[in-house]
Scaffold this motif. Structure first.
Motif, mmCIF file in Angstrom:
data_model
loop_
_atom_site.group_PDB
_atom_site.id
_atom_site.type_symbol
_atom_site.label_atom_id
_atom_site.label_comp_id
_atom_site.label_asym_id
_atom_site.label_seq_id
_atom_site.Cartn_x
_atom_site.Cartn_y
_atom_site.Cartn_z
ATOM 1 N N HIS A 1 0.835 -1.197 0.000
ATOM 2 C CA HIS A 1 0.000 0.000 0.000
ATOM 3 C C HIS A 1 0.871 1.248 0.000
ATOM 4 O O HIS A 1 1.921 1.280 0.647
ATOM 5 C CB HIS A 1 -0.814 0.065 1.296
ATOM 6 N N ILE A 2 0.384 2.266 -0.713
ATOM 7 C CA ILE A 2 0.968 3.606 -0.542
ATOM 8 C C ILE A 2 -0.111 4.425 0.165
ATOM 9 O O ILE A 2 -1.248 4.503 -0.316
ATOM 10 C CB ILE A 2 1.312 4.262 -1.894
ATOM 11 N N ILE A 3 0.231 4.989 1.338
ATOM 12 C CA ILE A 3 -0.776 5.755 2.067
ATOM 13 C C ILE A 3 -0.254 7.136 2.438
ATOM 14 O O ILE A 3 0.956 7.323 2.608
ATOM 15 C CB ILE A 3 -1.248 5.007 3.347
ATOM 16 N N ASP A 4 -1.178 8.069 2.538
ATOM 17 C CA ASP A 4 -0.828 9.398 3.010
ATOM 18 C C ASP A 4 -1.191 9.424 4.491
ATOM 19 O O ASP A 4 -2.366 9.379 4.844
ATOM 20 C CB ASP A 4 -1.638 10.435 2.213
ATOM 21 N N VAL A 5 -0.172 9.424 5.343
ATOM 22 C CA VAL A 5 -0.428 9.363 6.793
ATOM 23 C C VAL A 5 -0.615 10.789 7.310
ATOM 24 O O VAL A 5 0.324 11.581 7.343
ATOM 25 C CB VAL A 5 0.729 8.640 7.528
ATOM 26 N N LEU A 6 -1.847 11.125 7.678
ATOM 27 C CA LEU A 6 -2.182 12.491 8.068
ATOM 28 C C LEU A 6 -1.947 12.705 9.563
ATOM 29 O O LEU A 6 -1.590 13.795 9.989
ATOM 30 C CB LEU A 6 -3.652 12.776 7.733
ATOM 31 N N ASP A 7 -2.192 11.654 10.336
ATOM 32 C CA ASP A 7 -2.021 11.724 11.789
ATOM 33 C C ASP A 7 -1.775 10.296 12.287
ATOM 34 O O ASP A 7 -1.819 9.359 11.509
ATOM 35 C CB ASP A 7 -3.290 12.313 12.417
ATOM 36 N N TYR A 8 -1.582 10.137 13.622
ATOM 37 C CA TYR A 8 -1.273 8.805 14.141
ATOM 38 C C TYR A 8 -2.358 7.790 13.805
ATOM 39 O O TYR A 8 -2.091 6.616 13.640
ATOM 40 C CB TYR A 8 -1.042 8.861 15.659
ATOM 41 N N GLN A 9 -3.621 8.252 13.725
ATOM 42 C CA GLN A 9 -4.697 7.297 13.432
ATOM 43 C C GLN A 9 -5.426 7.601 12.142
ATOM 44 O O GLN A 9 -6.456 7.000 11.869
ATOM 45 C CB GLN A 9 -5.744 7.302 14.566
ATOM 46 N N LYS A 10 -4.924 8.544 11.355
ATOM 47 C CA LYS A 10 -5.684 8.993 10.201
ATOM 48 C C LYS A 10 -4.844 8.915 8.936
ATOM 49 O O LYS A 10 -3.724 9.441 8.920
ATOM 50 C CB LYS A 10 -6.076 10.460 10.431
ATOM 51 N N TYR A 11 -5.366 8.256 7.924
ATOM 52 C CA TYR A 11 -4.607 8.179 6.670
ATOM 53 C C TYR A 11 -5.536 7.947 5.486
ATOM 54 O O TYR A 11 -6.666 7.497 5.645
ATOM 55 C CB TYR A 11 -3.568 7.050 6.732
ATOM 56 N N ASP A 12 -5.014 8.300 4.303
ATOM 57 C CA ASP A 12 -5.739 8.032 3.053
ATOM 58 C C ASP A 12 -4.949 6.997 2.282
ATOM 59 O O ASP A 12 -3.721 7.080 2.226
ATOM 60 C CB ASP A 12 -5.797 9.292 2.181
ATOM 61 N N VAL A 13 -5.656 6.037 1.671
ATOM 62 C CA VAL A 13 -4.976 5.049 0.825
ATOM 63 C C VAL A 13 -4.856 5.647 -0.578
ATOM 64 O O VAL A 13 -5.858 5.994 -1.196
ATOM 65 C CB VAL A 13 -5.755 3.715 0.795
ATOM 66 N N LEU A 14 -3.616 5.790 -1.075
ATOM 67 C CA LEU A 14 -3.404 6.376 -2.406
ATOM 68 C C LEU A 14 -3.256 5.300 -3.478
ATOM 69 O O LEU A 14 -3.558 5.524 -4.643
ATOM 70 C CB LEU A 14 -2.154 7.261 -2.411
#
Ligand code: KG4
Ligand code: ZN
Length: 342
Positions: free
Chosen positions: A147-160
């Protein structure tokens, strides 16, 4: 005896073939990190046998917990929470860890925190790099996930982006089997590829549609199989070192190119790599070089935190604990737990 301000978490990881227990302080300080590996047992079968894995987890779990407490010089009453991997993974294996975690949480009257295994892998980097914090681009390379993900915060991310078929580690393991290198294949291909030529055989580099951040690794695995079979049919001896090096080069080229592209798209200057395949020497070297050329910085966990361990699970749980999040005792094991946007 622990200090009152400290958050002490006992974490259990049993999703595959490692029975692992760790005790951590405030998420990132590891007081003990014990792993009872079953690799030798599964080696003779050429892969993990789920039923055997569950039985060994059962045999090991209590000793591993005792050892983790002993090494941390703590007792059960010093613990503030129990963390456990609840998916994805082998269901029987997960259930051993989960049932143990529930029993401890119930008996000690402390919260139970279920952790997504792959989110745990990312957190291995927080343990090793104390200065690291989100946001960043995450690249997850494991036996079951790519997976490539955009990690926005410790518990928050978007899957790119993610794989549409095989995970990268799965491709390594399958190619290693074709080459007769045994299980687990990733480290064996990594080692043998050092003696081969990466440009010896032109294996396909599958990029999918223009601009796509998804991966596909099933084609390259089939290409290696077809190559080996056709050489054998023609009675041409194969050079395992060249095949391993060419396979690895093709895989790494695609991963690095997509990761850099994703970081540019998401406007991230930090790339964080996680999962068992993050131990791969060519990925580490190539991505570091390409990222530096683009003015980006790459973080990897040390090799011993790349593969499955419980310290990473405890670290992930800490960030839920400080927000007061936990699970109740009805928490189930999810073998196919998805990594979706949070
Ligand atoms: O993350 P992990 O420990 O387990 C899962 O959560 O899936 O990853 C295991 C995978 C296996 O496929 C193994 O072959 C691969 O990581 N691996 C490697 C290397 N070390 C482990 N792959 C390539 N190069 C390595 N050095
Ligand atoms: Zn893993």
């Amino acid at each position: 005896m622990k200090n009152k301000e400290e958050v002490i978490i006992l974490a259990i990881e049993s999703s595959c073939d490692e029975t692992a227990v760790s005790i951590s302080k405030n998420g990132r300080d590891i007081l003990s990190n014990i792993i009872a590996t079953q690799i030798k047992i599964h080696e003779e079968f050429g892969g993990v046998v789920p039923e055997i894995a569950s039985r060994h987890h059962l045999d090991n779990i209590n000793h591993v917990i005792d050892e983790a407490l002993k090494e941390a010089e703590l007792e059960f009453h010093d613990l503030d929470a129990i963390a456990v991997t609840y998916g994805p993974g082998l269901v029987g294996a997960l259930l051993v860890g989960l049932s143990t975690a529930k029993a401890l949480s119930y008996a000690l009257h402390i919260p139970l925190i279920g952790v997504h295994h792959i989110e745990g892998h990312i957190c291995a980097n927080y343990i090793a790099h104390k200065e690291l914090k989100p946001p960043f681009l995450g690249l997850i390379l494991s036996g079951g996930h790519t997976h490539i993900i955009d990690v926005l915060d410790y518990q928050k991310y978007d899957v790119l982006g993610k794989t549409r078929d095989d995970a990268v580690g799965e491709a390594y393991d399958k190619v290693a089997r074709v080459l007769g290198l045994g299980y687990p294949g990733g480290p064996k291909i990594d080692e043998i590829a050092k003696k081969g030529k990466g440009d010896a055989i032109a294996f396909p580099r599958v990029s999918l549609e223009k601009g796509s951040l998804d991966f596909s690794f099933s084609g390259i695995k089939t290409a290696v199989l077809n190559y080996v079979n056709s050489q054998k049919q023609k009675n041409i001896p194969i050079c395992i070192e060249d095949i391993a090096a060419s396979f690895q080069k093709a895989v790494v080229d695609v991963i690095v190119q997509k990761t850099i592209h994703a970081a540019q798209k998401a406007k991230r200057e930090i790339i964080v790599v996680a999962g068992g395949v993050a131990a791969n020497s060519l990925i580490r070297e190539t991505l570091k070089r390409r990222a530096e050329e683009e003015g980006m910085k790459v973080y990897y966990p040390p090799i011993d935190l790349c593969t499955d361990n419980a310290a990473m699970i405890g670290c992930r749980a800490y960030y839920d604990y400080i927000e007061g999040k936990s699970h109740d005792l009805s928490l189930d094991a999810y073998p196919n737990l998805k990594l979706e946007a949070q």
